[in-house]
Design an enzyme around this catalytic site. Structure first.
Site, PDB file in Angstrom:
ATOM      1  N   TYR A 149       0.852  -1.183   0.000  1.00 55.53           N
ATOM      2  CA  TYR A 149       0.000   0.000   0.000  1.00 55.53           C
ATOM      3  C   TYR A 149       0.895   1.242   0.000  1.00 55.53           C
ATOM      4  O   TYR A 149       1.240   1.786   1.056  1.00 55.53           O
ATOM      5  CB  TYR A 149      -0.894   0.032   1.242  1.00 55.53           C
ATOM      6  N   THR A 157     -17.913   4.433  -4.689  1.00 54.93           N
ATOM      7  CA  THR A 157     -18.859   4.614  -5.774  1.00 54.93           C
ATOM      8  C   THR A 157     -19.865   5.702  -5.423  1.00 54.93           C
ATOM      9  O   THR A 157     -20.165   5.943  -4.252  1.00 54.93           O
ATOM     10  CB  THR A 157     -19.615   3.301  -6.052  1.00 54.93           C
ATOM     11  N   PHE A 163     -13.817  -3.219   0.028  1.00 56.60           N
ATOM     12  CA  PHE A 163     -14.577  -2.462  -0.981  1.00 56.60           C
ATOM     13  C   PHE A 163     -16.073  -2.510  -0.700  1.00 56.60           C
ATOM     14  O   PHE A 163     -16.891  -2.413  -1.614  1.00 56.60           O
ATOM     15  CB  PHE A 163     -14.288  -2.975  -2.396  1.00 56.60           C
ATOM     16  N   GLY A 212     -17.575  -0.318  -3.539  1.00 55.55           N
ATOM     17  CA  GLY A 212     -18.396  -0.997  -4.524  1.00 55.55           C
ATOM     18  C   GLY A 212     -17.665  -1.146  -5.846  1.00 55.55           C
ATOM     19  O   GLY A 212     -16.512  -1.560  -5.910  1.00 55.55           O
TER      20      GLY A 212
END
Length: 299
Positions: free
Chosen positions: A69, A229, A217, A221
């Protein structure tokens, strides 16, 4: 909702092995920039540090991260180390190994089993730890995870890792791993608007075995690594209006309502969003609302 009064313990707790965590945690992927990896612009370092400190202030004691990351300027593990070390006794940091990115940010060949020690030691170095609380093996399309998971089990026996988990897997991989060493968590992509029969089965199996199921997520999404999203269906928007909540809070609450063993790890680089995400721990949905929301997940 009065976000400022709600802390992470409002969702209850779960155990990762012998480590108790609040079910509302934090994912570090978005700390490094406007989107994960090199997909966006690098974050402001002081703001990212403030995000971590705010999360812990609000009772978050489960942080998900990885050595891969990082963006052009920021490393999630370095930010965690700088913001939170020396670490509190109740803080559980979960990392993952398997994928590999070189220093330019390009994805390289996933680690072989004999390379996983190097991945573990890199996380140890970046986080400033002498052991890792939990390490997830991220499966990358291999049919069997036995050799890779066995290598991590050896590192657990050597004292470098306390507990093991798996990620990106199916039910058959969970069964395979359980034959080798105890599994405390399964981390898979899983979201309200993403029909996933295999994920539903895995969620059920984890609940029966007392294993944490950790969806990633859940808020993003379809946006995935690029961010949350803004495509919310009518059911999400209606439930959000009914509770005076945001669509993101509804998506998180739906995830937490899928079982007492489900942990949420929403990520953000915005301190205000941390407050809103944590507040989802206190959002209680009715059976009718869950059925309406579930229609998008199980069409």
């Amino acid at each position: 909702m009065t976000s400022e009064t709600i802390t992470a313990d409002a969702a209850g707790t779960w155990k990762l092995g012998d480590l108790t965590v609040n079910r509302l945690g934090f994912g570090a992927m978005r700390l490094t920039g406007s989107a994960a990896f090199h997909l966006g612009t690098a974050s402001d370092r002081e703001q990212s540090l403030a995000v971590l400190r705010k999360a812990v202030e609000l009772g978050v004691n489960h942080i998900d991260t990885a050595a891969f990351y990082f963006s052009a300027l920021r490393s999630a593990n370095e930010l965690i180390n700088s913001a939170l070390a020396p670490y509190g006794d109740d803080l559980v940091i979960v990392t993952k190994v398997g994928p590999y990115r070189d220093y330019s940010g390009d994805w390289g060949t996933p680690a072989r089993p004999d390379q996983l020690r190097g991945h573990v030691e890199e996380n140890l170095r970046q986080l400033g730890r002498d052991h890792l609380d939990v390490v997830n093996l991220r499966r990358l399309e291999q049919d069997s995870i036995a050799e890779h998971f066995g290598a991590l089990a050896d590192l657990r026996a050597a004292g470098l890792i306390r507990h093991l988990g798996i990620s990106g897997v199916g039910p058959e991989h969970l069964a395979e791993a359980q034959e080798i060493a105890p599994v405390v968590c399964v981390q898979n992509r899983y979201a309200l608007d993403r029909p996933d029969p295999e994920g539903d089965e895995l969620l059920r199996l984890c609940g029966e075995s007392g294993i944490a199921f950790v969806p990633f997520f859940a808020v993003a999404g379809s946006g995935g690594a690029r961010g949350a999203t803004d495509a919310h269906d009518d059911a999400v928007l209606a439930v959000a209006r009914a509770h005076g909540a945001s669509p993101a809070q509804v998506r998180l609450a739906w995830s937490l309502h899928q079982g007492a063993h489900v942990l949420a790890i929403p990520g953000t680089g915005n301190p205000e969003h941390v407050v809103d995400n944590v507040a989802a721990a206190g959002l209680r949905l009715t059976g009718e609302e869950l059925a309406r929301l579930g229609a998008a997940h199980r069409p």
